[in-house]
Write an enzyme that holds these catalytic residues in place. Structure first.
Site, short mmCIF file in Angstrom:
data_model
loop_
_atom_site.label_atom_id
_atom_site.label_comp_id
_atom_site.label_asym_id
_atom_site.label_seq_id
_atom_site.Cartn_x
_atom_site.Cartn_y
_atom_site.Cartn_z
N SER A 113 0.70 -1.02 -0.09
CA SER A 113 0.00 -0.14 0.11
C SER A 113 0.82 1.30 0.24
O SER A 113 1.48 1.31 -1.04
CB SER A 113 -1.00 -0.11 1.22
OG SER A 113 -1.80 0.77 1.08
N ASP B 64 -10.29 -3.96 -5.70
CA ASP B 64 -9.53 -3.19 -4.96
C ASP B 64 -10.08 -1.45 -4.83
O ASP B 64 -9.99 -0.97 -5.88
CB ASP B 64 -7.99 -3.00 -5.03
CG ASP B 64 -7.16 -2.05 -3.86
OD1 ASP B 64 -7.72 -1.43 -3.34
OD2 ASP B 64 -6.08 -2.87 -3.72
N HIS C 60 -8.44 -4.88 -1.14
CA HIS C 60 -7.05 -4.18 -0.70
C HIS C 60 -6.22 -4.91 0.17
O HIS C 60 -5.06 -4.79 0.59
CB HIS C 60 -7.12 -2.70 -0.08
CG HIS C 60 -6.08 -1.96 -0.19
ND1 HIS C 60 -5.23 -1.61 -1.41
CD2 HIS C 60 -5.09 -1.52 0.87
CE1 HIS C 60 -4.18 -0.72 -0.93
NE2 HIS C 60 -4.10 -0.58 0.30
#
Length: 207
Positions: free
Chosen positions: A104, A154, A185
């Site tokens: 991320s 996502d 995610h």
């Protein structure tokens, strides 16, 4: 270039082995990916910095003004600082190869470092990166191996932007692999297995 530019943790590995940098996601810290790094690269020395930006108490590597809206000046600052941090550790360790893994926000800073210093990492794993801008790659990624992992649903990193990032990387000569799953995610088991295969296949000097 300073080894202590960030608060960080390290796990020792084999002398003269690989050096693996791991970069956490928003709200986590330098402990988040240590065990995953050890699992994926058992012989590597692992270095895990903590992001130096606080977003309402959540650690990040650079500032943003909204979801998916980056403070580009701060991203440039953070990228330059991280390049120096990585170079300092590489010069001290003189590893056989330099590997990176980020999730991320950690994947985003790792990607930005790869754009700014293409020769720094031999291989990089970008888990759910979001690059909402057209990168300026400072040189060639030829010979560099990059694994991108992503979720088809996502909500934070839209698949079309993952595909665009893949195209950017390929256009600059990188050897790119993309691993998808049907979720969001979160990191799923197929991503971890893909990362294990990818990192174990990284050539080591003298091997």
């Amino acid at each position: 270039m300073r080894k202590d530019a960030y608060i960080y943790k390290t796990l020792p590995g084999s002398p003269d082995g690989s050096l693996l940098f791991v970069f956490h996601g928003t709200g986590a810290d330098e402990s988040q990916l240590l065990s995953l790094g050890r699992d994926l690269a058992p012989q590597a020395t692992i270095v895990s910095p903590r992001g130096d930006v606080s977003e309402h108490g959540a650690a990040r590597f650079f500032r943003r003004t909204g979801e998916g809206v980056y403070d580009m000046d701060d991203l440039a600052r953070a990228t330059d600082k991280m390049v120096g941090f990585v170079k300092a550790h590489v010069e001290a360790a003189k590893p056989s190869s330099v590997l990176g893994l980020g999730y991320s926000n950690g994947a985003n800073i790792l990607a930005s470092v790869v754009f700014a210093a293409p020769s720094l990492f031999d291989a990089a794993v970008l888990m759910h990166p979001l690059i909402p801008f057209e990168p300026e790659i400072e040189g060639s990624l030829a010979g560099r191996r990059i694994l991108v992992t992503a979720g088809r649903r996502d909500p934070i990193c839209p698949p079309k932007l993952t595909a665009r990032l893949e195209a950017y990387l390929r256009a600059d000569g990188a050897d790119v692999t993309v691993e998808w799953h049907d979720g969001g995610h979160e990191v799923q088991s197929n991503e971890i297995e893909a990362a294990r295969r990818f990192l174990s296949a990284t050539p080591v000097e003298g091997a």
